[in-house]
Write a protein that holds these residues in place. Structure first.
Motif, mmCIF file in Angstrom:
data_model
loop_
_atom_site.group_PDB
_atom_site.id
_atom_site.type_symbol
_atom_site.label_atom_id
_atom_site.label_comp_id
_atom_site.label_asym_id
_atom_site.label_seq_id
_atom_site.Cartn_x
_atom_site.Cartn_y
_atom_site.Cartn_z
ATOM 1 N N GLU A 149 0.769 -1.153 -0.069
ATOM 2 C CA GLU A 149 -0.043 0.129 0.147
ATOM 3 C C GLU A 149 0.857 1.227 -0.174
ATOM 4 O OE1 GLU A 149 -2.658 -0.542 3.380
ATOM 5 O OE2 GLU A 149 -3.372 -2.169 2.750
ATOM 6 N N ASP A 150 1.849 1.310 0.852
ATOM 7 C CA ASP A 150 2.855 2.667 1.113
ATOM 8 C C ASP A 150 3.677 2.767 -0.148
ATOM 9 O OD1 ASP A 150 1.127 2.891 3.176
ATOM 10 O OD2 ASP A 150 2.674 2.147 4.726
ATOM 11 N N ASP A 166 1.207 2.926 -4.394
ATOM 12 C CA ASP A 166 1.306 4.462 -4.377
ATOM 13 C C ASP A 166 2.296 4.808 -5.501
ATOM 14 O OD1 ASP A 166 -0.377 4.837 -2.318
ATOM 15 O OD2 ASP A 166 1.116 5.432 -0.739
ATOM 16 N N ASN A 191 0.595 4.185 -8.915
ATOM 17 C CA ASN A 191 -0.499 5.233 -9.460
ATOM 18 C C ASN A 191 0.161 6.751 -9.703
ATOM 19 O OD1 ASN A 191 -2.698 3.825 -8.900
ATOM 20 N ND2 ASN A 191 -2.794 3.715 -6.869
ATOM 21 N N SER A 192 1.274 7.089 -8.677
ATOM 22 C CA SER A 192 1.607 8.297 -8.909
ATOM 23 C C SER A 192 2.539 8.341 -10.438
ATOM 24 C CB SER A 192 2.854 8.750 -8.070
ATOM 25 O OG SER A 192 3.968 8.164 -8.016
#
Length: 177
Positions: free
Chosen positions: A18-19, A23, A26-27
């Motif tokens: 998740e972190d 992330d 997605n970025s």
């Protein structure tokens, strides 16, 4: 391609997922790789199985994987996020295949990702290990993990048995009066 070691099985924990991984994907706007990651981790499919997923393989019961390494097709239950990912892809992807790419299409982006995040011991097959490890750590019986993962023999599944050592302690309840 990184080879699997004989010692420690590497899996991705929820925090890394998740972190870091999701992330970053997605970025970077790498939504195809993100979707492939989610399906691979939650289903435990191999990269070759992933690129053969078709629209009609999504059923009420789960994801039908017809062409498996062990020659035993099966339907694997789907997590909510894997089902959502596949259903969205089935509406937005042209053609029958939901990941209409050649094998190893993910390689450049995924290698860039693991290098960027210093996850040097992670390769795409680690996602399959992650699925099996999470199933075992979640108390799923090893024989069921074997069927889910499509292992030909229980010996392959037994590589993950050490991840659930607390199960031996449950024997006390059976033996105590």
């Amino acid at each position: 391609r990184l080879t699997e070691g004989n010692n420690r099985i590497r899996w991705i924990d929820y925090e890394e997922e998740e972190d870091l991984i999701l992330d970053r994907l997605n970025s970077w706007g790498k939504y195809d790789i993100r979707d492939a990651y989610i399906v691979s981790v939650d289903v435990g499919c191999r990269a070759g199985e992933l690129v053969r997923i078709k629209r009609n393989d999504i059923t009420k019961e789960g994801l039908y994987i017809g062409d498996r390494k062990n020659d035993n097709p099966c339907t694997v239950p789907l997590t909510t996020r894997a089902r959502n990912t596949l259903e969205i892809r089935s509406k937005t992807t042209n053609g029958d295949y939901l990941f209409p790419y050649k094998n190893y299409w993910y390689r450049n982006t995924f290698e860039r990702l693991v290098n960027n995040l210093n996850l040097d011991d992670v390769c795409w097959h680690t996602l399959r290990h992650t699925c099996a490890s999470r199933l075992v750590q979640g108390n799923m019986p090893l024989i069921h993990v074997k069927e889910w993962m499509g292992h030909k023999s229980i010996q392959t599944t037994m590589r993950y048995a050490h991840l659930a050592p607390k199960h031996l302690a449950q024997g006390i309840n059976v033996l105590e009066r």
